[in-house]
Design a protein around this motif. Structure first.
Motif, PDB file in Angstrom:
ATOM      1  N   PRO A 128       0.815  -1.236   0.000  1.00 23.45           N
ATOM      2  CA  PRO A 128       0.000   0.000   0.000  1.00 23.45           C
ATOM      3  C   PRO A 128       0.836   1.269   0.000  1.00 23.45           C
ATOM      4  CG  PRO A 128      -0.874  -1.592   1.566  1.00 23.45           C
ATOM      5  CD  PRO A 128       0.454  -2.121   1.117  1.00 23.45           C
ATOM      6  N   LEU A 165      -6.268  -2.304  -3.114  1.00 19.05           N
ATOM      7  CA  LEU A 165      -5.985  -1.786  -1.784  1.00 19.05           C
ATOM      8  C   LEU A 165      -7.075  -2.139  -0.783  1.00 19.05           C
ATOM      9  CD1 LEU A 165      -4.474   1.715  -2.647  1.00 19.05           C
ATOM     10  CD2 LEU A 165      -3.297  -0.344  -1.879  1.00 19.05           C
ATOM     11  N   ASN A 166      -8.359  -2.150  -1.220  1.00 21.44           N
ATOM     12  CA  ASN A 166      -9.394  -2.460  -0.234  1.00 21.44           C
ATOM     13  C   ASN A 166      -9.302  -3.910   0.242  1.00 21.44           C
ATOM     14  OD1 ASN A 166     -10.619  -4.005  -2.269  1.00 21.44           O
ATOM     15  ND2 ASN A 166     -12.017  -2.355  -2.854  1.00 21.44           N
ATOM     16  N   ARG A 211      -6.200  -3.977   2.675  1.00 22.98           N
ATOM     17  CA  ARG A 211      -6.510  -3.400   3.981  1.00 22.98           C
ATOM     18  C   ARG A 211      -7.328  -4.368   4.825  1.00 22.98           C
ATOM     19  NH1 ARG A 211      -7.972   1.203   0.771  1.00 22.98           N
ATOM     20  NH2 ARG A 211      -6.265   2.720   0.673  1.00 22.98           N
ATOM     21  N   LEU A 235      -5.479  -5.377   8.244  1.00 18.45           N
ATOM     22  CA  LEU A 235      -5.996  -4.726   9.440  1.00 18.45           C
ATOM     23  C   LEU A 235      -6.214  -5.701  10.586  1.00 18.45           C
ATOM     24  CD1 LEU A 235      -8.523  -2.103   8.002  1.00 18.45           C
ATOM     25  CD2 LEU A 235      -6.338  -1.680   9.158  1.00 18.45           C
ATOM     26  N   LYS A 243      -1.431  -9.638  10.080  1.00 14.11           N
ATOM     27  CA  LYS A 243      -0.284  -8.766   9.830  1.00 14.11           C
ATOM     28  C   LYS A 243       0.976  -9.303  10.484  1.00 14.11           C
ATOM     29  CE  LYS A 243       1.153  -3.945   9.947  1.00 14.11           C
ATOM     30  NZ  LYS A 243       0.772  -2.561  10.303  1.00 14.11           N
TER      31      LYS A 243
END
Length: 853
Positions: free
Chosen positions: A558, A602-603, A606, A610, A615
């Motif tokens: 990102p 990107l959506n 994310r 998130l 992560k």
């Protein structure tokens, strides 16, 4: 003294001069009783009778001791000739004469029971002296597809009355009405067992009905006595019949000398009566036919029990209901009438006779006659009848039973109950496990995982539900704690990191495969929202990040697409002209244009990044665990990714990335000589969620076999697989274990099991019951059926203990990694392997089982 003369019978003399006759009898008894020889004879006779009585009780006690009960589950299709084969097979249990005289001859009980609560059941009562498994194998041989369920303690055929409940038992015994050498009917056009079960079909709660057939094999001498005078149409000569005959002779004197029993006059046939002659001739032919072949001595008992309740408040009312039911059962046997027939005989203490299965002197029946009344029903529509779902097939002799070079699967569900396993070398052809939830797939997978861990083989498990990993953790031995790498989405502790873009071990040459796998995984999981521009942007971005020094992560993607300063710093040193051209065109776009192009990618990133667990496990920096070390050194990597915690798409994505990382480690084995590659396994529950690599499935499975990675692919139904996956798994996962499946799936899967197991068998397997077709030395063996073994009980607290040990080793490795980096900075030296990676300690040669090469 002679009481009778040839001219008159003793009855006639008694009627003419009763006083003289009685005095003569008393005088004869007094003389006989006073003699010493008579006393000795009486004592001897009494001793013999007492010994015979005691021996009889001992025989019956020995027969009842350790008796077992075999419940027969009727197959979908019953061979009408199966009963003939069954009873003819068991005739071999006839003991020698000396053994029969001392220990008696064991008999079997064939019982039909009907209760409203349990339905209709067919059971065999087997004495303990009959070898274990003999009757079960005879059932399986006579009726293909029949199952047996053996219990060590035989229960009474009629259920016991509960406390405070009174029951009325009504029934009796069925005995042959004419000489036992005359045959019963065996070609009854109906179905006797169906009629019996139907007669007791609508019993009220608490009521029960039973028909019990006791049978034991008899010798030829016993058969010869039974058939010696069978051609006559009389019912036999007993004491009462003899008295009546003497009385009739007195009233209507006939010839002084009786005619021989072998002459036609003995049969009651006059010379001119052709009908009577034909009847006698037909009876003689029937008796001659019955005399052929083996025979059994039998007794048939029937009973109905009815409780005294509010609806039947008195014993008289209950007895009336029970009598009607019992008469219906006895009437069914009227269909057996031919030259012989069954007549009803009252028996006192009938309930005790049924429970003890006592067989005194019975009626001689041939095998066809016995098979006509004791068999499995051929009607497939009987309500409440216990039926077998699928036929039971024993494994071929070459199927291994276990050992250090095998993976256990379960036990055969035939009478042998022998263990079955697949060789490690054959498991390289992969194992396809199919069946809905709750049938035993997880039990089988956990067994295989624990065996791989015990044998020192590396194993990686990806579980999208969580129960499988929990079951394994709670049963792993404590000594395996230092070999476990645990990914647990429900744990609040930081997980290990497996960075799919970390190419420190494979070098720049591995970046292309890593990028291809990442892009393909995202493409397949988000296929509905994935287009060529999104694919192009992600591929170019990842290749650009991999070309930079250091270890990139997905979290850098990102930033690369949205931060101009960071993008300029990264792309200005990109050596590939095509990538520079891509970024030059990207820079010419307006902010709005770039947002439209990168928005779909990107959506999704994310939503993925998130989540703290995702992560940390996927984009937390350099990898702290190398799957190559897990596979090569006997590590145990357990990935618990429940969909309820991560969401379905995130769980699929994380699992697919772990599979991609595993595949990268496996392909690196190509540099190792084939003989030095240790066997390892990748276990995928709900496998269709994680097979999203750029390599086609059929190529992946074929290459994995040569690289000694066996895949265990488990899922619920064929509809979950795409056409590509279905064809690839069907052709290349050559070991098949099929639990109960839907009729549609059974139709396709039956191609792997025909003609031994049909689609009906595959769709009617019980829970923890499976059909298997395995390879043996690379060749297909015939299919067989098995049952999975239950897991050992979990050890309380073991899962937490193993997880804590894995977490402690991870923390220790991180501390050591930080120190190693500081030494590197101060001394300016470089290490060959990143010390931050968690490496399971290699399994010692003494603890690792020798594996076939």
């Amino acid at each position: 003294m002679v009481l009778a003369s040839p001219e008159s019978g003793w009855l006639g003399r008694f009627l003419l001069d009763p006083g003289t006759t009685l005095r003569e009898v008393v005088t004869t008894i007094e003389h006989a009783a006073l003699s010493p020889a008579a006393v000795l004879v009486l004592v001897g006779v009494a001793g013999v009778l007492a010994a015979a009585y005691a021996l009889g009780r001992l025989r019956r006690a020995r027969l009842r001791a350790d008796a077992r009960q075999v419940t027969v589950l009727t197959p979908p299709e019953v061979d009408p000739k199966g009963a003939l084969a069954f009873w003819a097979h068991l005739i071999g249990q006839l003991r020698p004469a000396w053994k029969r005289a001392l220990l008696g001859q064991p008999h079997l009980g064939f019982e039909y029971t009907v209760t409203p609560e349990a339905g209709a059941a067919i059971r065999l009562w087997v004495p303990g002296s009959v070898p274990t498994g003999l009757v079960e194998r005879a059932v399986a041989s006579a009726w293909r597809g029949a199952h047996t369920d053996t219990t060590g303690t035989a229960r009474p055929p009629l259920p016991a009355a509960g406390e405070g409940v009174r029951r009325v038992v009504v029934g009796g015994e069925l005995r042959l009405g004419r000489r036992e050498g005359l045959p019963l009917r065996t070609d009854y056009s109906g179905e006797l067992v169906r009629d019996l079960i139907t007669a007791a079909d609508d019993l009220a709660p608490g009521q029960a009905a039973c028909v019990q057939i006791l049978a034991r094999p008899v010798t030829g001498r016993r058969v010869a006595r039974a058939t010696r005078r069978a051609a006559t149409t009389g019912t036999g000569t007993g004491f009462v019949v003899g008295v009546l005959r003497d009385l009739l002779d007195l009233l209507a004197p006939g010839p002084l000398h009786r005619t021989s029993a072998r002459t036609p006059a003995a049969t009651g046939v006059r010379g001119g009566d052709r009908q009577a002659v034909m009847e006698v001739t037909a009876a003689a032919r029937g008796a001659a036919v019955k005399a052929r072949g083996p025979h059994w001595e039998t007794v048939v008992r029937y009973a109905v029990t009815v409780p005294i309740s509010d609806t039947l408040p008195t014993s008289g009312a209950a007895r009336a209901v029970a009598r009607g039911r019992a008469d219906a059962l006895a009437t069914v046997f009227g269909a057996c009438t031919d030259h012989n027939y069954y007549r009803r005989v009252h028996r006192i203490r009938l309930g005790r006779l049924l429970e003890k299965r006592y067989l005194g002197r019975g009626d001689v029946l041939s095998v066809p006659e016995l098979a006509a009344i004791a068999h499995l029903p051929t009607d497939d529509g009987l309500p409440g009848l216990h039926r077998a779902g699928a036929r039971a097939l024993s494994p071929a002799p070459q199927i291994p039973t276990g050992g250090p070079h095998t993976k256990p699967l379960g036990v055969a569900d035939t009478a042998s109950r022998r263990p079955v396993a697949v060789k490690v070398s054959d498991a390289r052809h992969h194992l396809h496990i199919l069946g809905p939830t709750g049938v035993g797939k997880s039990t089988l997978l956990a067994r295989v995982i624990l065996d791989d861990a015990e044998a020192g083989r590396g194993v990686i498990v990806i579980d999208p539900k969580g129960d499988l990993v929990t079951d394994v953790l709670s049963r792993l031995p404590r000594r395996f704690g230092d070999r476990v790498v645990l990914f647990d989405a429900d744990s609040g502790n930081p997980p290990p990191c497996v960075n799919p873009l970390d190419i420190a071990r494979t070098g720049k040459a591995g970046s292309d495969l890593a990028v291809d796998n990442l892009v393909t995984v995202f493409h397949r999981i988000y296929s509905q929202w994935w287009g060529p521009r999104t694919d192009d942007i992600m591929r170019a971005s990842l290749l650009t990040l991999c070309a930079q020094p250091g270890t990139p992560t997905l979290a850098d993607l990102p930033r690369l697409l949205t931060e101009p300063a960071y993008r300029h710093r990264v792309t200005r040193t990109t050596p590939d002209p095509l990538l520079r051209q891509f970024w030059d065109s990207y820079e010419t776009l307006s902010d709005t244009g770039r947002a439209q192009l990168t928005g779909p990618l990107l959506n999704k990133l994310r939503a993925f990044l998130l989540r703290p667990f995702v992560k940390a496990a996927i984009a937390g920096g350099p990898s702290t665990v190398e799957f190559a070390d897990v596979l090569d050194n006997g590590g145990i990597c357990l990935a618990r990714l429940p969909k309820g915690s991560l969401g379905e798409e995130t769980s699929r994505l994380v699992g697919s990335l772990l599979v991609a990382r595993t595949w990268q480690a496996v392909t690196a084995r190509a540099r190792i000589p084939a003989a030095e590659r240790p066997d390892a396994a990748l276990v995928l529950d709900e496998a269709q969620n994680f097979l999203n690599l750029s390599t086609p499935v059929e190529d992946m499975l074929a290459e994995a076999r040569g690289l000694r990675l066996s895949l265990l692919l488990a899922h619920q139904n064929l509809g979950q697989l795409s056409r590509e996956l279905r064809d690839g798994i069907s052709a290349n996962a050559r070991n098949k274990v099929i639990f109960a499946v839907s009729p549609d799936d059974a139709r396709d899967l039956a191609r792997h099991t025909d003609p031994w197991l049909s689609e009906h068998d595959l769709s009617h397997l019980d829970a923890y019951h499976a059909a298997a077709r395995l390879l043996v030395d690379g060749q297909n063996a015939r299919p067989f059926t098995l049952t999975t073994r239950p897991l050992p009980p979990p050890t309380p607290g073991r899962a937490r203990e193993i997880a804590a040990a894995a977490r402690t080793r991870l923390t220790t490795s991180d501390v050591q990694a930080s120190g190693a980096v500081a030494v590197e900075s101060d001394g300016g030296t470089a290490t060959r392997r990143d010390p931050r990676r968690v490496q399971p300690p290699p399994v010692s040669k003494s603890s690792r089982k020798a594996l076939p090469r």
